[in-house]
Motif scaffolding. Structure first.
Motif, PDB file in Angstrom:
ATOM      1  N   ASP A   1       0.863  -1.185   0.000  1.00  0.00           N
ATOM      2  CA  ASP A   1       0.000   0.000   0.000  1.00  0.00           C
ATOM      3  C   ASP A   1       0.895   1.230   0.000  1.00  0.00           C
ATOM      4  OD1 ASP A   1      -2.120  -1.722   0.182  1.00  0.00           O
ATOM      5  OD2 ASP A   1      -2.149  -1.654   2.391  1.00  0.00           O
ATOM      6  N   GLY A   2       0.338   2.313  -0.481  1.00  0.00           N
ATOM      7  CA  GLY A   2       1.134   3.541  -0.519  1.00  0.00           C
ATOM      8  C   GLY A   2       2.193   3.420  -1.599  1.00  0.00           C
ATOM      9  N   MET A   3       3.415   3.632  -1.205  1.00  0.00           N
ATOM     10  CA  MET A   3       4.519   3.536  -2.161  1.00  0.00           C
ATOM     11  C   MET A   3       4.870   2.072  -2.406  1.00  0.00           C
ATOM     12  SD  MET A   3       8.281   5.167  -1.763  1.00  0.00           S
ATOM     13  CE  MET A   3       7.903   6.720  -2.546  1.00  0.00           C
ATOM     14  N   ASP A   4       4.836   1.642  -3.670  1.00  0.00           N
ATOM     15  CA  ASP A   4       5.123   0.227  -3.919  1.00  0.00           C
ATOM     16  C   ASP A   4       6.629  -0.036  -4.061  1.00  0.00           C
ATOM     17  OD1 ASP A   4       5.920   0.978  -6.415  1.00  0.00           O
ATOM     18  OD2 ASP A   4       4.366  -0.111  -7.511  1.00  0.00           O
ATOM     19  N   GLY A   5       6.969  -1.315  -4.189  1.00  0.00           N
ATOM     20  CA  GLY A   5       8.367  -1.720  -4.208  1.00  0.00           C
ATOM     21  C   GLY A   5       9.153  -1.161  -5.374  1.00  0.00           C
ATOM     22  N   PHE A   6       8.510  -1.115  -6.538  1.00  0.00           N
ATOM     23  CA  PHE A   6       9.206  -0.568  -7.705  1.00  0.00           C
ATOM     24  C   PHE A   6       9.662   0.870  -7.446  1.00  0.00           C
ATOM     25  CE2 PHE A   6       6.556  -3.721 -10.252  1.00  0.00           C
ATOM     26  CZ  PHE A   6       7.624  -4.580 -10.461  1.00  0.00           C
TER      27      PHE A   6
END
Lengths: 231, 231
Positions: free
Chosen positions: A57-62
């Motif tokens: 959620d929020g900022m993803d891993g990529f």
DNA sequence: GTATGATTTTAAGAATGCTTTAAGAGAATT
DNA sequence: AATTCTCTTAAAGCATTCTTAAAATCATAC
């Protein structure tokens, strides 16, 4: 020589599982529950490797990965994802990931992969990069037990190193003998003779003329002093 | 600048498939249909990366990997296998593999992984795979396991080469025995005796007078140091 | 100046770590 | 199958460092 690893995932249970398994392998982990928290850690500390979930959620891993590489951080990054799609993997590697592990995964496999990546990246690390103390024309490398005086290398013994280090940490300050003993021998059965003998060893090695000490001055009734007018 | 990759598998169709996909990505491949053929190629040429099937008739992938690492070859190795078992993966990584891909796999994912490993190794490898390391009047060619001292060729064994290489990578820096062991033997059952014995072999070969070492200095209680005043 | 206690120096034994040798197992080569 | 080379393992001998103790020297105060 512990490696420091950042683990980023939305799921607390997964963090705990990975943390536990890394600890079993003598790897120190720091956990982050979101991309933003990961970035905060990355700004504050250095890591040897990052394990990063993609779907968060929020900022993803990529996005986190992009920030890492844009910030010129070059540690290995292992992506974690439930997505088996090849496109997602290609994208991850394209952004600079080093590995891509799909959930569910075996913790011991993950640890083995972590170790494989560390093995490769951490070969050239050496103790020389550790702190060295400088004073006047002397530089002490405690880890290497080596003193450089006018760029001439003087090997010291373990005890000599600790003793000189204690003085170098406080240039121009008198270090009482009791304190010196504490720092060098660690325990508290204070034995003044040991200090006296070792001070003699040390001076023989570092002073041009041990009778006329230029670096280590004696402060009568108290201790010793590393003096400044080295030039 | 083309990278050269060795692909080893018993199945011709798989070789062809991988070869094709590597070529699409501007990577040059050499194929081997068996473990023995792979070793032949490895003796004759240098490769930037090896893709290696585990389950092969005759000599299996694990054995080939062992030979690679024992021979002081340090290129990344990606294992290929139909086996999903974690134990097999752990064994592979333990033997020094860098990645483990299970069949069936997506060719483009394999290529992405190859590129990720090349990207990582090529930063350091440009230095590392350099034909030779120089220091003072010594030049070491790790691939040929040959040391040139004043243009006199001294053949070294694989272990001697790895040991000298570890020191040559960090001239004038003390390399702790534990770290030396890690780099030479790869695993972690630290055995100090092995180091001592091999240091003796090495010094006998490279020092003019082993009793008066000029190149490799002992740092008591710590490790060894390749010293500078070689001139 | 001399006495006193602190500091420096020397020396010897114990503990620890390093070097060398050698022999046998295991690979590679012929 | 025999030979050579490499690697491992073990043990003996050496060297350095550490500890301990005692003698010699020095700084200060009386």
């Amino acid at each position: 020589m512990f490696h420091h690893i950042l683990v980023v995932d939305n799921e607390p249970e997964l963090l705990e599982l990975v943390d536990y398994n890394l600890a079993q392998a003598d790897l120190r982990a720091t956990c982050a529950i979101s991309g933003l928290e990961a970035l905060k850690h990355l700004n504050e500390q250095t890591f040897d490797l990052v394990i990063l979930d993609i779907m968060m959620d929020g900022m993803d891993g990529f996005s986190v990965l992009e920030r890492i590489r844009n910030g010129a951080m070059e540690m290995p990054v292992i992506l974690l994802s439930a997505k088996h799609e090849v496109d997602s993997k290609i994208r991850g590697f394209g952004l600079g990931a080093d590995d891509y592990v799909t959930k569910p995964f075996s913790p011991s496999e993950l640890v083995a992969r972590v170790q494989a990546h560390l093995r490769r990246t951490h070969k050239t690390a050496s103790i020389e990069q550790m702190i060295s103390y400088s004073y006047g024309n002397m530089r002490l490398n405690p880890a290497a037990q080596m003193l450089y005086k006018n760029n001439q290398a003087i090997p010291l013994s373990a005890t000599e190193t600790k003793m000189l280090l204690a003085l170098m940490k406080r240039p121009n300050q008198t270090v009482p003998k009791i304190q010196l003993f504490e720092e060098v021998w660690g325990h508290s059965n204070y034995d003044e003779n040991s200090i006296n003998v070792y001070m003699n060893f040390l001076r023989k090695k570092i002073e041009d003329d041990p009778r006329q000490p230029r670096y280590i001055q004696t402060v009568w009734g108290l201790g010793y002093l590393l003096t400044g007018e080295a030039e």
